[in-house]
Design a protein around this motif. Structure first.
Motif, mmCIF file in Angstrom:
data_model
loop_
_atom_site.group_PDB
_atom_site.id
_atom_site.type_symbol
_atom_site.label_atom_id
_atom_site.label_comp_id
_atom_site.label_asym_id
_atom_site.label_seq_id
_atom_site.Cartn_x
_atom_site.Cartn_y
_atom_site.Cartn_z
ATOM 1 N N ARG A 25 30.302 52.517 46.694
ATOM 2 C CA ARG A 25 31.457 51.607 46.537
ATOM 3 C C ARG A 25 32.552 51.924 47.571
ATOM 4 N NH1 ARG A 25 32.109 46.698 45.710
ATOM 5 N NH2 ARG A 25 32.357 47.255 47.880
ATOM 6 N N ILE A 26 32.762 53.222 47.802
ATOM 7 C CA ILE A 26 33.821 53.612 48.733
ATOM 8 C C ILE A 26 33.422 53.257 50.172
ATOM 9 C CG2 ILE A 26 35.077 55.606 49.686
ATOM 10 C CD1 ILE A 26 34.570 56.925 46.826
ATOM 11 N N PHE A 27 32.156 53.499 50.522
ATOM 12 C CA PHE A 27 31.729 53.308 51.926
ATOM 13 C C PHE A 27 31.549 51.826 52.284
ATOM 14 C CE2 PHE A 27 28.608 53.128 55.381
ATOM 15 C CZ PHE A 27 29.230 53.957 56.307
ATOM 16 N N LEU A 28 30.926 51.066 51.363
ATOM 17 C CA LEU A 28 30.590 49.663 51.687
ATOM 18 C C LEU A 28 31.770 48.750 51.368
ATOM 19 C CD1 LEU A 28 26.861 49.479 50.515
ATOM 20 C CD2 LEU A 28 27.721 49.363 52.864
ATOM 21 N N ASP A 29 32.844 48.944 52.135
ATOM 22 C CA ASP A 29 34.081 48.208 51.846
ATOM 23 C C ASP A 29 33.939 46.704 52.055
ATOM 24 O OD1 ASP A 29 33.726 48.460 54.581
ATOM 25 O OD2 ASP A 29 35.839 48.771 55.032
ATOM 26 N N ASN A 30 32.922 46.275 52.823
ATOM 27 C CA ASN A 30 32.780 44.841 53.080
ATOM 28 C C ASN A 30 31.735 44.167 52.190
ATOM 29 O OD1 ASN A 30 30.601 46.015 54.254
ATOM 30 N ND2 ASN A 30 30.904 45.191 56.314
ATOM 31 N N PHE A 31 31.181 44.897 51.247
ATOM 32 C CA PHE A 31 30.287 44.273 50.252
ATOM 33 C C PHE A 31 31.133 43.877 49.040
ATOM 34 C CE2 PHE A 31 25.604 44.627 50.861
ATOM 35 C CZ PHE A 31 25.648 44.972 52.206
ATOM 36 N N PRO A 32 31.108 42.592 48.674
ATOM 37 C CA PRO A 32 31.942 42.216 47.528
ATOM 38 C C PRO A 32 31.527 42.923 46.234
ATOM 39 C CG PRO A 32 31.018 40.240 48.616
ATOM 40 C CD PRO A 32 30.442 41.433 49.300
ATOM 41 N N HIS A 33 30.220 43.102 46.001
ATOM 42 C CA HIS A 33 29.792 43.585 44.683
ATOM 43 C C HIS A 33 28.848 44.788 44.766
ATOM 44 C CE1 HIS A 33 31.624 40.113 42.783
ATOM 45 N NE2 HIS A 33 31.127 39.400 43.768
ATOM 46 N N LEU A 34 28.915 45.599 43.703
ATOM 47 C CA LEU A 34 27.986 46.733 43.544
ATOM 48 C C LEU A 34 27.304 46.572 42.192
ATOM 49 C CD1 LEU A 34 26.996 49.529 44.625
ATOM 50 C CD2 LEU A 34 28.832 50.557 43.291
ATOM 51 N N LYS A 35 25.969 46.507 42.244
ATOM 52 C CA LYS A 35 25.230 46.243 41.004
ATOM 53 C C LYS A 35 24.613 47.505 40.414
ATOM 54 C CE LYS A 35 22.684 42.421 40.819
ATOM 55 N NZ LYS A 35 21.535 41.469 40.939
ATOM 56 N N GLY A 36 24.850 47.702 39.131
ATOM 57 C CA GLY A 36 24.157 48.741 38.368
ATOM 58 C C GLY A 36 23.049 48.022 37.618
ATOM 59 N N TYR A 37 21.839 48.223 38.051
ATOM 60 C CA TYR A 37 20.731 47.419 37.519
ATOM 61 C C TYR A 37 20.270 48.020 36.192
ATOM 62 C CZ TYR A 37 16.427 44.726 37.630
ATOM 63 O OH TYR A 37 15.403 43.885 37.319
ATOM 64 N N TRP A 38 20.733 47.451 35.061
ATOM 65 C CA TRP A 38 20.565 48.128 33.772
ATOM 66 C C TRP A 38 19.116 48.376 33.343
ATOM 67 C CZ3 TRP A 38 17.930 45.836 29.925
ATOM 68 C CH2 TRP A 38 17.872 44.450 29.903
ATOM 69 N N PRO A 39 18.156 47.500 33.691
ATOM 70 C CA PRO A 39 16.795 47.830 33.252
ATOM 71 C C PRO A 39 16.294 49.129 33.892
ATOM 72 C CG PRO A 39 16.924 45.534 33.940
ATOM 73 C CD PRO A 39 18.200 46.204 34.379
ATOM 74 N N MET A 40 16.899 49.498 35.016
ATOM 75 C CA MET A 40 16.473 50.698 35.732
ATOM 76 C C MET A 40 17.160 51.959 35.199
ATOM 77 S SD MET A 40 15.084 52.061 38.435
ATOM 78 C CE MET A 40 14.650 50.752 39.553
ATOM 79 N N ILE A 41 18.446 51.885 34.931
ATOM 80 C CA ILE A 41 19.187 53.116 34.590
ATOM 81 C C ILE A 41 19.499 53.235 33.098
ATOM 82 C CG2 ILE A 41 20.252 53.523 36.848
ATOM 83 C CD1 ILE A 41 22.742 52.062 35.868
ATOM 84 N N GLY A 42 19.227 52.174 32.339
ATOM 85 C CA GLY A 42 19.496 52.228 30.906
ATOM 86 C C GLY A 42 20.918 51.774 30.599
ATOM 87 N N LYS A 43 21.141 51.475 29.309
ATOM 88 C CA LYS A 43 22.406 50.825 28.937
ATOM 89 C C LYS A 43 23.602 51.774 28.991
ATOM 90 C CE LYS A 43 19.447 47.922 26.317
ATOM 91 N NZ LYS A 43 18.679 47.847 25.086
ATOM 92 N N SER A 44 23.433 53.030 28.537
ATOM 93 C CA SER A 44 24.633 53.886 28.504
ATOM 94 C C SER A 44 25.062 54.316 29.901
ATOM 95 C CB SER A 44 24.477 55.078 27.564
ATOM 96 O OG SER A 44 23.191 55.544 27.603
ATOM 97 N N THR A 45 24.098 54.587 30.801
ATOM 98 C CA THR A 45 24.502 54.923 32.177
ATOM 99 C C THR A 45 25.164 53.715 32.827
ATOM 100 O OG1 THR A 45 22.653 56.448 32.322
ATOM 101 C CG2 THR A 45 23.700 55.875 34.395
ATOM 102 N N THR A 46 24.692 52.523 32.489
ATOM 103 C CA THR A 46 25.322 51.316 33.046
ATOM 104 C C THR A 46 26.788 51.263 32.631
ATOM 105 O OG1 THR A 46 23.219 50.157 32.926
ATOM 106 C CG2 THR A 46 25.167 48.779 33.170
ATOM 107 N N GLN A 47 27.067 51.563 31.355
ATOM 108 C CA GLN A 47 28.468 51.550 30.896
ATOM 109 C C GLN A 47 29.302 52.573 31.663
ATOM 110 O OE1 GLN A 47 27.584 51.971 26.672
ATOM 111 N NE2 GLN A 47 28.715 50.077 26.310
ATOM 112 N N LEU A 48 28.743 53.775 31.832
ATOM 113 C CA LEU A 48 29.460 54.816 32.590
ATOM 114 C C LEU A 48 29.694 54.381 34.027
ATOM 115 C CD1 LEU A 48 27.722 58.235 31.789
ATOM 116 C CD2 LEU A 48 30.162 57.714 31.639
ATOM 117 N N ALA A 49 28.676 53.728 34.606
ATOM 118 C CA ALA A 49 28.746 53.339 36.026
ATOM 119 C C ALA A 49 29.894 52.366 36.293
ATOM 120 C CB ALA A 49 27.417 52.727 36.463
ATOM 121 N N LEU A 50 30.333 51.654 35.239
ATOM 122 C CA LEU A 50 31.450 50.715 35.412
ATOM 123 C C LEU A 50 32.743 51.440 35.791
ATOM 124 C CD1 LEU A 50 30.855 48.164 32.492
ATOM 125 C CD2 LEU A 50 30.047 48.079 34.847
ATOM 126 N N SER A 51 32.784 52.760 35.566
ATOM 127 C CA SER A 51 33.946 53.545 36.006
ATOM 128 C C SER A 51 33.700 54.232 37.343
ATOM 129 C CB SER A 51 34.278 54.619 34.969
ATOM 130 O OG SER A 51 34.624 54.001 33.761
#
Ligand code: V47
Ligand code: SF4
Length: 373
Positions: A288-314
């Motif tokens: 997120r810090i490096f790719l300043d010109n990408f509008p979005h960063l996706k946490g792909y929940w089927p891959m990392i699971g639901k609770s890590t996805t929630q954490l990743a939002l921070s």
């Protein structure tokens, strides 16, 4: 307040303080600084910086869409070492859906408020762009409003070469058949030496980048991925993101960056194991810090699971992909958290609300469909 505290923190090395200052002044960090973040920054520090970038771009808005996946075949000419999915023609476990079976899958969603179909699969030796193009054309007849996000650059490379047309012609033809955008797969890792080691045969780094650049030029937006957490170094992760950042500077047509964590089940790299959740969060943050010109960063929940996805939002993530009714097999076969990746819209909204963020249902191009409060 938090920002001043961070910069004034006496435990911070001058190099890390300089990075923090750059991030809070919306200045770009360079590749050495990104490597330093991977090596030296504490998780809390990374979270504050990445969250600052995320909040500057999106506030608490957290995106998801309603989509389903079709994987037409797992038959593939290549043999990527990390792939748990690939089979050869007539091998046990191989599948290929007929055109009619694919269209039946689309018809199953008649009357449902789905906005996107995501189509990816193996590189089948007998199928060219016209074969798949006609399927896209039929899908549009059944469901003209459905956004078709289909085919990784690796599938596109083969099907366009097989039809003996140039990249520009092939992509334009597919667009005319009904293709709306391109998913981010097949990028794996751009470092040529490492690419040779883990997926020697598949389309080269330069070709992947060329296909996305040409897609952007003919009016097809796309996503980009990285496969991380195997044998790559931090320098190689940063090199990968740097090539994407440079391309995005030229075209501006990437929507989303999607880090894909290497999963170890049923493939020939299993002995490597998997990185920790902590490493996932650190990786999201540096991305997120490096790719300043990408509008979005996706946490792909089927891959990392639901609770890590929630954490990743921070840690910089603002998008959690979709309510996948149909199951995608790429990750379940590789041992992902969720072997039956399905979440209802209500459950996805709940997941985002519980992380104290605002759920936004979006279409593929990030237009708001519905805001949930
Ligand atoms: O390129 C294959 C990855 C990708 C494994 O654009 C693996 O919205 C982890 O690109 N462990 C295809 N990953 C999927 C993809 C994708 C997914 C979600 C959303 C979007 C999008 C794109 O899957 C491949 C490869 O990097 N993959 N095997 C594995 N064992
Ligand atoms: Fe084929 Fe894709 Fe698997 Fe590689 S990752 S073997 S290209 S299906």
């Amino acid at each position: 307040m938090q920002i001043q505290n961070i910069i004034a923190d006496s435990d911070l090395t001058p190099a890390l303080r300089k990075i923090a200052e750059k991030v809070f002044e919306s200045k770009r960090i360079d590749t050495d600084e990104a490597v330093l973040l991977y090596r030296e920054a504490e998780l809390g520090f990374l979270g504050i910086l990445a969250n600052h970038v995320r909040n500057t771009k999106h506030g608490d808005r957290t995106y998801f869409n309603r989509n389903f996946h079709i994987e037409p075949t797992n038959i593939c000419i290549y043999n990527c070492k990390f792939c748990s999915y690939v089979r050869k023609i007539n091998e046990e476990g191989a599948w290929e859906y007929s055109q009619e079976q694919i269209l039946d899958k689309v018809r199953e969603y008649d009357g449902k408020a789905i906005t996107e179909v995501h189509i990816v699969g193996g590189v089948h030796p007998h199928r060219d762009l016209h074969y798949y193009g006609k399927i896209l054309q039929e899908i549009k007849k059944i469901r003209p409003d459905l956004h078709i996000k289909a085919f990784t650059a690796v599938e596109l490379d083969f099907m366009i070469r097989k039809a003996k047309v140039s990249l520009e012609e092939g992509l334009t033809m597919l667009k005319n058949y009904g293709l709306d955008s391109i998913p981010g797969g097949g990028a794996e890792i751009f470092d040529e030496e490492l690419r040779k080691e883990i997926c020697d045969e598949k389309s080269s780094t330069n070709l992947w980048l060329e296909i996305h650049e040409m897609a952007h030029r003919v009016g097809l937006p796309s996503n980009a991925t990285i496969l991380y957490g195997h044998i790559e170094s931090y320098e190689q992760r940063v090199d990968h993101m740097n090539r994407l950042r440079q391309l995005q500077d030229r075209t501006g047509k990437f929507n989303t960056f999607i880090p894909l964590k290497y999963r170890k089940e049923n493939n020939s790299m299993s002995h490597i194991g998997e990185v920790s959740t902590l490493e996932d969060l650190r990786n999201y943050a540096v991305s997120r810090i490096f790719l300043d010109n990408f509008p979005h960063l996706k946490g792909y929940w089927p891959m990392i699971g639901k609770s890590t996805t929630q954490l990743a939002l921070s840690f910089g993530v603002d998008d959690v992909d979709g309510t996948i009714d149909d199951s995608t097999k790429i990750y379940s076969m590789a041992g992902a958290e969720d072997s039956t990746p399905t979440l209802t819209t209500d459950a996805l909204v709940e997941l985002i609300l519980k992380a104290n963020r605002i759920p936004i249902e979006r279409d593929t191009l990030y237009n708001t469909v519905k805001e949930y409060h």
